[in-house]
Design an enzyme around this catalytic site. Structure first.
Site, PDB file in Angstrom:
ATOM      1  N   GLU A  40      58.224 105.266 102.561  1.00 28.34           N
ATOM      2  CA  GLU A  40      57.436 106.154 103.435  1.00 28.34           C
ATOM      3  C   GLU A  40      57.718 106.023 104.931  1.00 28.34           C
ATOM      4  O   GLU A  40      56.816 105.676 105.716  1.00 28.34           O
ATOM      5  CB  GLU A  40      55.945 105.964 103.163  1.00 28.34           C
ATOM      6  CG  GLU A  40      55.555 106.372 101.761  1.00 28.34           C
ATOM      7  CD  GLU A  40      54.050 106.347 101.514  1.00 28.34           C
ATOM      8  OE1 GLU A  40      53.302 105.791 102.360  1.00 28.34           O
ATOM      9  OE2 GLU A  40      53.619 106.881 100.478  1.00 28.34           O
ATOM     10  N   GLU A  60      55.739 107.676  94.161  1.00 19.38           N
ATOM     11  CA  GLU A  60      54.320 107.321  94.231  1.00 19.38           C
ATOM     12  C   GLU A  60      53.457 108.541  93.973  1.00 19.38           C
ATOM     13  O   GLU A  60      53.714 109.617  94.524  1.00 19.38           O
ATOM     14  CB  GLU A  60      53.948 106.749  95.608  1.00 19.38           C
ATOM     15  CG  GLU A  60      54.380 105.325  95.842  1.00 19.38           C
ATOM     16  CD  GLU A  60      53.776 104.753  97.130  1.00 19.38           C
ATOM     17  OE1 GLU A  60      52.719 105.288  97.575  1.00 19.38           O
ATOM     18  OE2 GLU A  60      54.347 103.810  97.689  1.00 19.38           O
TER      19      GLU A  60
END
Length: 359
Positions: free
Chosen positions: A164, A277
Site C-alpha cells: 500500500e 487484501e
C-alpha cells in the site's frame, strides 16, 4: 443464410480467434481456475524496528499455518517490516531476522502453500517516503536485490514489491517500482512480481488521479519487466471509504464496481491482477458482499491470479471484525464463505508457476 446470421457467425468466429490468440500469447498465466486462494498471516510487521521477536512481533506458528492449509488454502501473504530486516539502508540484512523470515517461508511451504513476501511499509522506510533520501529508488532497489538473492527462483515464492504505497505520486512510485524490478531481474531471479499502485492500490480508485501526476490506471502501464512476468496487486475493502477500518459494508456496491472496472482494465490491457487484501465482518450483509467479491474473481480467472484475505495471525484480537484467526477451536463466521470460495485443494496448474522457466 440470412444477413444477420452471417454477421453473427462472423463476429463469433472473430471473437474465438482473438480469444485463442490471447490465451496462446499468455500461456504462462492461463488457468482454468484461480491459481492462488489464501490469507494474510499478520504479525511480523508489528512493533518498532528494534522490537523483540515473540515479544513485540511474531511470525506465524505451525498451528496457524496448518489450520489454514487444512481449509484448502494454497497461498500465504506474509507481511514483515523492511527496517527490521535491513536496519541500515544499502547494508546487509540482519542475520537473525533473515533466518526468522526464511523459517517462516519454510514452514508455509512445508504445508504446500505458496508465499507472497510482503514488505509491509506503506511506501516508507521509517518515516521517510520511498524516492526521498535516504530511502531513494536506489536504496529500494538494493533492498530488493538482496531479498531476491535469498529467494531467487525458489518454487512457490512470489515477490510483493510493497504494501500500500500512499501519498506518493504515481509517476514517482512507478520509477521506484521499476528500479526494484530491474534489481530483481539483474540478480537472476525469475520469480513472479506483484506490483501495487499508489493511493493504497485501491481497486475503486485505480482510474482516478488522486495525488496529481496521473491515475494508476494510466501511469502504471509503464511498468517495465525484462521477463514480463508480473501482475498488479489491488486491495479493496467494503466499508464506505474502502479503508477496512469500519465494522460495516456500506461500500459494497462501490467495491464491487471497482473490482469490475479493474477487471475490464486488466483484460483490455493484457494484464493480470491479484487481490492482496480484502476483508469483512461476519454479518450477513457483509458475507453477501464477500460472496460477490469471490464471484468476480472466479468468473474472471483469465485475468485474476487469485486472492489473499486480510487477515489472520495469533496476535489478532478476537474483537477485530475482519479477523479469521480461530479461537478455542471454533471457526470465525467468515470462514464458511471463504472455504466455499477456496474449493478443493488441488495441485497448481502449470500456468500458475511462481517462477518463470528459464529459456
Amino acid at each position: 443464410m440470412t444477413g444477420s446470421m452471417t454477421e453473427f457467425l462472423r463476429r463469433l468466429l472473430a471473437g474465438t480467434v482473438m480469444l485463442a490468440a490471447a490465451v496462446q500469447a499468455d500461456s504462462g498465466f492461463a488457468a482454468s481456475q484461480l491459481c492462488y486462494r489464501g490469507v494474510n498471516l499478520s504479525g511480523a510487521e508489528y512493533g518498532e524496528r528494534d522490537g523483540v521477536a515473540n515479544v513485540n512481533y511474531t511470525y506465524p506458528s505451525e498451528e496457524t499455518v496448518g489450520y489454514f492449509a487444512s481449509k484448502g488454502m494454497n497461498v500465504v501473504r506474509l507481511p514483515f517490516r523492511w527496517e527490521r530486516l535491513q536496519p541500515v539502508l544499502g547494508q546487509p540484512f540482519d542475520r537473525a531476522e533473515m533466518q526468522r523470515l526464511k523459517e517462516a517461508v519454510d514452514l508455509i511451504q512445508k504445508h504446500d502453500m505458496a508465499v507472497v513476501l510482503d514488505p509491509h511499509n506503506f511506501g516508507y522506510y521509517d518515516k521517510t517516503q520511498v524516492t526521498q533520501a535516504p530511502a531513494t529508488d536506489l536504496a529500494f532497489g538494493d533492498f530488493w536485490a538482496r531479498l531476491a538473492i535469498e529467494f531467487a527462483n525458489r518454487k512457490g515464492v512470489i515477490f510483493g514489491l510493497m504494501n500500500e504505497p500512499h501519498d506518493i505520486r504515481a509517476p514517482d512510485w512507478l520509477e521506484a517500482a521499476n528500479t526494484a524490478i530491474r534489481s530483481i531481474r539483474t540478480v537472476g531471479a525469475r520469480n513472479l512480481i506483484l506490483v501495487p499502485g499508489t493511493n493504497w492500490t485501491g481497486a475503486h480508485s485505480w482510474s482516478t488521479d488522486v495525488l496529481g501526476g496521473g491515475a494508476n490506471g494510466t501511469v502504471m502501464l509503464g511498468v517495465k519487466d525484462p521477463l514480463d512476468f508480473y501482475a498488479f496487486e489491488f486491495h479493496q475493502y467494503l466499508d464506505a471509504d474502502s479503508s477496512g477500518t469500519h465494522p460495516a459494508c456500506d461500500g459494497s456496491d462501490s467495491a464491487r464496481q471497482g473490482l469490475l472496472d479493474v477487471t475490464d482494465w486488466l483484460r483490455n490491457n493484457g494484464k493480470r491482477g491479484f487481490l492482496g487484501e480484502f476483508g469483512v465482518p461476519g454479518t450477513q450483509p457483509c458475507l453477501d458482499g464477500l460472496k460477490a467479491v469471490f464471484g468476480i474473481m472466479a468468473d474472471n480467472s483469465d485475468v485474476w491470479l487469485g486472492w489473499s484475505y486480510w487477515a489472520a495471525g495469533e496476535w489478532w484480537p478476537p474483537e477485530e471484525p475482519m479477523n479469521v484467526q480461530p479461537r478455542n477451536g471454533k471457526d470465525r463466521p467468515q470462514m464458511k464463505t471463504i472455504t466455499a470460495a477456496v474449493g478443493k485443494k488441488t495441485p497448481l496448474a502449470p500456468g500458475c508457476t511462481a517462477v518463470k522457466p528459464a529459456g
